[in-house]
Write an enzyme that holds these catalytic residues in place. Sequence first.
Site, PDB file in Angstrom:
ATOM      1  N   ASP A   1       0.744  -1.255  -0.116  1.00  0.00           N
ATOM      2  CA  ASP A   1      -0.066  -0.129  -0.038  1.00  0.00           C
ATOM      3  C   ASP A   1       1.012   1.220  -0.066  1.00  0.00           C
ATOM      4  OD1 ASP A   1      -2.538   1.114   0.009  1.00  0.00           O
ATOM      5  OD2 ASP A   1      -2.607   1.567   2.113  1.00  0.00           O
TER       6      ASP A   1
ATOM      7  N   ASP B   1       4.069   2.565   7.475  1.00  0.00           N
ATOM      8  CA  ASP B   1       3.125   1.707   7.551  1.00  0.00           C
ATOM      9  C   ASP B   1       3.089   0.504   6.649  1.00  0.00           C
ATOM     10  OD1 ASP B   1       0.453   1.071   8.296  1.00  0.00           O
ATOM     11  OD2 ASP B   1      -0.685   2.550   7.393  1.00  0.00           O
TER      12      ASP B   1
END
Length: 322
Positions: free
Chosen positions: A201, A218
């Site tokens: 992502d 992340d």
Amino acid sequence: MSASHAFSHLVPDVILDAVESTGLWSDSRIYPLNSYENRVYQIGIEDGPTVIAKFYRPERWSEAQIKEEHLTLLRLQEESVPVVAPMVFNGESLFSHNGIHFCLSPKLIGQHPEADNLDQLYQLGELIGQVHQKMNAPFTKRISVLPLEQMTQAAKHILAEDYLPQKLKPIYQAQITKLIDLSATRIQAYWPTQLRAIHGDSHRSNLMLHNGQFHLLDFDDCQNGVAVQDIWLHLTQTENPRQQLSEMIEGYEAYLPFETRELDLIDVFKSARVIQYAAWLQQRWSDPAFIKAFPWFASEEYWLNHLSELHSCEQEWGQFSR
């Protein structure tokens, strides 16, 4: 605690108690950050730098899957790869408080990349290539990408509920069928024999320019996938998106060779992301944070725009193919 209201008991006192259970002492400053799938807060620490506390949505990832993510990040950090790894206390990086897993990480200050900056795109390609090179073995606990199955399941969930207006369901079903058929043809023509560990992502908000160097943030969606998944999200609708792609690949190949046949899969992953995003909003709609952040989701206008976006995926099919 139900998945739909997984964070209903995550009030300030609970957040601070969780942070202080690691041995740090907060100064009671809490600032919520932009995160919906999980809950993320900036926490002030007495006599120390600010930390970021991330509380994982219950039942989304297993403890083993989260620990594999943490171990990967800590190894990348040891290899001097610019990522933000979780903080370790007494040999542990993952903790639990009131039934919710959480971790702490340092706060990183910087700027997100500029969408059309070719020099920065080259640097991002380098970073992704470096990350892929160091994550040289597939994950054993995380999920593996299955585009056709994921698109099919996402569409099935959408059609099973009433958020999509009934009159639009036949149009939606027809459009989804076209995209799945196109995707199946691409996958039949080429799919790698072995998937690799990827970020999963790597959009602009998960990258930060800090002290002159880009950092990848992340890893919540890290998975076994295809290298191009971490590249295509940086391609924007400019006059020459192929130049953007060229810069990314050139940077990537400073660390690893890029399989050009993967370019034919960009349309597949783009379509899957559009379909899965709508299904994700629908799945999380009972979470009050989603209702507040995405009030337009339940409107007919949203679904008309979603159908238009799906149609654009079909119309633009082949834009990045070899």
